[in-house]
Design a protein around this motif. Sequence first.
Motif, mmCIF file in Angstrom:
data_model
loop_
_atom_site.group_PDB
_atom_site.id
_atom_site.type_symbol
_atom_site.label_atom_id
_atom_site.label_comp_id
_atom_site.label_asym_id
_atom_site.label_seq_id
_atom_site.Cartn_x
_atom_site.Cartn_y
_atom_site.Cartn_z
ATOM 1 N N THR A 261 -4.390 1.247 -0.270
ATOM 2 C CA THR A 261 -3.313 0.264 -0.267
ATOM 3 C C THR A 261 -3.920 -1.097 -0.577
ATOM 4 O O THR A 261 -4.815 -1.557 0.133
ATOM 5 N N ASP B 11 1.872 3.648 -7.032
ATOM 6 C CA ASP B 11 3.188 3.049 -6.824
ATOM 7 C C ASP B 11 2.942 1.563 -6.653
ATOM 8 O O ASP B 11 2.020 1.165 -5.938
ATOM 9 N N PHE C 255 2.742 -8.170 -4.062
ATOM 10 C CA PHE C 255 2.810 -6.855 -4.659
ATOM 11 C C PHE C 255 1.933 -5.944 -3.809
ATOM 12 O O PHE C 255 0.836 -6.344 -3.395
ATOM 13 N N VAL D 262 4.932 -1.883 -5.435
ATOM 14 C CA VAL D 262 6.127 -2.364 -4.755
ATOM 15 C C VAL D 262 6.108 -3.889 -4.749
ATOM 16 O O VAL D 262 5.092 -4.498 -4.395
ATOM 17 N N ASP D 263 7.224 -4.510 -5.135
ATOM 18 C CA ASP D 263 7.375 -5.965 -5.067
ATOM 19 C C ASP D 263 8.045 -6.281 -3.736
ATOM 20 O O ASP D 263 9.215 -5.959 -3.525
ATOM 21 N N GLU D 264 7.294 -6.886 -2.817
ATOM 22 C CA GLU D 264 7.828 -7.222 -1.497
ATOM 23 C C GLU D 264 8.305 -8.667 -1.409
ATOM 24 O O GLU D 264 8.488 -9.198 -0.329
ATOM 25 N N ARG E 92 -2.924 -5.050 -1.144
ATOM 26 C CA ARG E 92 -1.888 -6.066 -0.988
ATOM 27 C C ARG E 92 -2.330 -7.313 -1.741
ATOM 28 O O ARG E 92 -3.390 -7.858 -1.477
ATOM 29 N N HIS F 110 -0.039 1.234 -3.978
ATOM 30 C CA HIS F 110 -0.472 2.426 -3.254
ATOM 31 C C HIS F 110 -1.040 3.394 -4.288
ATOM 32 O O HIS F 110 -0.364 3.722 -5.263
#
Length: 135
Positions: free
Chosen positions: A115, A31, A39, A33-35, A117, A42
Motif C-alpha cells: 500500500t 488498484d 492517491f 484510489v483517489d481519496e 499513500r 494497492h
Amino acid sequence: MSDRDPFSEIERAFDMLEEQFGVDMGAIPVDVVDEGDAFVVHADLPGYDSDDIDVQLVEDREVTISATSSREQESTDGQYVQRERRQQSLSRSVRLPESVDEAETTASYDNGVLTVRLEKIVHSEGDDGTDIPVN
C-alpha cells in the motif's frame, strides 16, 4: 521419448495470451484510489518479502513498483539429476493524474499487499500559478 519441452510450450501459450488479449503476465496488478487529498495504490505482491520490493516516485507523477525474488530449493540427498531455481522479477509504473508531495509519501507491506499513500500537492484557493515576468 520425445524431445518436446512442456515448459516452453506453456511459455508460448502465455505469450499468445499476452498478444491476443493484452494480458501482461509479468505486470503487477494494482488498484489506484483517489481519496481526495491523496492517491492510494494497492499492489498485489504475494510471496515477496518487503526487502524484495522497491518503490520509486518519478517526477512527482509516476510511481514505479518493482519486485525481485529468488528461491532455490536445496537438497543434500543423493546426486542431482535435475535442480531448479526460481527467479522472478515484476514491475509496474502508474502515471498519476496530479502531482504528489514526495516528502508525504509512505509505503507499507502486509500479507502480500503493498500500500503506497501519496499525498497530493496542496494548492491554496487563490493560487492561480506563478507569475512569470515577460521582458
